[in-house]
Design an enzyme around this catalytic site. Structure first.
Site, mmCIF file in Angstrom:
data_model
loop_
_atom_site.group_PDB
_atom_site.id
_atom_site.type_symbol
_atom_site.label_atom_id
_atom_site.label_comp_id
_atom_site.label_asym_id
_atom_site.label_seq_id
_atom_site.Cartn_x
_atom_site.Cartn_y
_atom_site.Cartn_z
ATOM 1 N N ASP A 32 47.924 41.562 43.200
ATOM 2 C CA ASP A 32 48.275 41.093 42.044
ATOM 3 C C ASP A 32 49.562 40.407 42.354
ATOM 4 O OD1 ASP A 32 48.217 42.746 38.983
ATOM 5 O OD2 ASP A 32 50.069 41.361 39.329
ATOM 6 N N ASN A 88 42.496 48.280 31.761
ATOM 7 C CA ASN A 88 42.862 47.843 30.296
ATOM 8 C C ASN A 88 41.569 47.194 29.543
ATOM 9 O OD1 ASN A 88 45.362 49.098 30.945
ATOM 10 N ND2 ASN A 88 46.150 47.232 31.636
ATOM 11 N N GLN A 95 45.652 44.942 27.815
ATOM 12 C CA GLN A 95 44.750 43.784 28.521
ATOM 13 C C GLN A 95 45.509 42.307 28.415
ATOM 14 O OE1 GLN A 95 40.655 43.383 27.967
ATOM 15 N NE2 GLN A 95 40.279 42.323 29.849
ATOM 16 N N HIS A 101 38.668 43.446 34.767
ATOM 17 C CA HIS A 101 39.353 43.907 36.179
ATOM 18 C C HIS A 101 39.760 45.455 36.262
ATOM 19 C CE1 HIS A 101 42.492 42.294 33.492
ATOM 20 N NE2 HIS A 101 43.202 43.153 34.236
ATOM 21 N N HIS A 103 42.711 47.554 38.099
ATOM 22 C CA HIS A 103 43.931 47.858 38.955
ATOM 23 C C HIS A 103 43.785 48.911 39.885
ATOM 24 C CE1 HIS A 103 46.558 45.236 36.145
ATOM 25 N NE2 HIS A 103 45.681 45.503 35.442
HETATM 26 P P1 AMP Z 1 46.062 43.170 32.555
HETATM 27 O O1 AMP Z 1 47.336 43.435 31.734
HETATM 28 O O2 AMP Z 1 45.250 44.619 32.617
HETATM 29 O O3 AMP Z 1 45.118 42.255 31.967
HETATM 30 O O4 AMP Z 1 46.503 42.728 34.067
HETATM 31 C C1 AMP Z 1 46.470 41.476 34.386
HETATM 32 C C2 AMP Z 1 47.303 41.523 35.576
HETATM 33 O O5 AMP Z 1 46.822 40.046 36.363
HETATM 34 C C3 AMP Z 1 48.617 41.756 35.702
HETATM 35 O O6 AMP Z 1 49.070 42.776 36.397
HETATM 36 C C4 AMP Z 1 49.177 40.544 36.178
HETATM 37 O O7 AMP Z 1 50.190 40.471 37.308
HETATM 38 C C5 AMP Z 1 47.927 39.917 37.233
HETATM 39 N N1 AMP Z 1 47.862 38.527 37.324
HETATM 40 C C6 AMP Z 1 47.898 37.438 36.142
HETATM 41 N N2 AMP Z 1 47.673 36.455 36.899
HETATM 42 C C7 AMP Z 1 47.447 36.615 38.194
HETATM 43 C C8 AMP Z 1 47.313 35.559 39.396
HETATM 44 N N3 AMP Z 1 47.121 34.314 38.910
HETATM 45 N N4 AMP Z 1 46.981 36.245 40.593
HETATM 46 C C9 AMP Z 1 47.213 37.471 40.771
HETATM 47 N N5 AMP Z 1 47.493 38.554 39.780
HETATM 48 C C10 AMP Z 1 47.439 37.980 38.366
#
Ligand code: AMP
Ligand code: ZN
Length: 137
Positions: A32, A88, A95, A101, A103
């Site tokens: 992440d 999420n 989300q 995805h 985590h």
């Molecule tokens: P969510 O809030 O469950 O949708 O989590 C999305 C996650 O994606 C967050 O923890 C962000 O930090 C991560 N994220 C967003 N864009 C990227 C990216 N380009 N590369 C790696 N992680 C990302």
């Protein structure tokens, strides 16, 4: 199976580079960009599914098996003291990227992170009513 406007589709396919810690035909696991803790990673299916609601059963099963395998490997390598899986679904649930995805969050003693919720009080009657609502035909 791929959404041209989805950043996680582009990362999962390799079109956008990422810090990849695992890859097979079905998944890519990346670090992440804004980690909750050292090693915070994301399991991304290569196919585009918006959320758990759309995820086919076989992908769901494989994703959980992969989460288990990664949690073991990351715990061995990073020497973390615990592990959270977070997943999420929907903006209300936090989300922000609408590509399913999971985590993977290694936890360390004194890491200062709070992953959880505020517990609320609920009566036995209310619990029984909700129980009935969920299991009703
Ligand atoms: P969510 O809030 O469950 O949708 O989590 C999305 C996650 O994606 C967050 O923890 C962000 O930090 C991560 N994220 C967003 N864009 C990227 C990216 N380009 N590369 C790696 N992680 C990302
Ligand atoms: Zn996608």
């Amino acid at each position: 199976m791929k959404d041209d406007n989805c950043i996680f589709c582009k990362i999962a396919s390799g079109e956008i580079p990422s810090k990849t810690i695992y890859e097979d035909e079905e998944f890519r696991v990346i670090l992440d960009l804004a980690p909750a803790a050292k090693g915070h990673a994301l399991i991304l299916p290569k196919a585009h599914f918006t959320s758990l609601y759309e995820l086919p059963d076989d992908c769901a099963a494989h994703a959980m098996l992969l989460a288990k395998k990664m949690a073991k490997q990351m715990t061995d390598k990073l020497h973390c003291d615990g592990f959270n899986l977070v997943q999420n679904n929907g903006e209300t649930a936090g989300q922000t990227v609408l590509h399913f995805h999971i985590h993977l969050i290694p936890r360390y003693k004194d890491d200062g992170q709070k992953i959880g919720w505020e517990p609320r009080e609920m009566s036995q009657d209310e619990l029984a009513q909700i129980c009935g609502q969920i299991i009703a035909e």
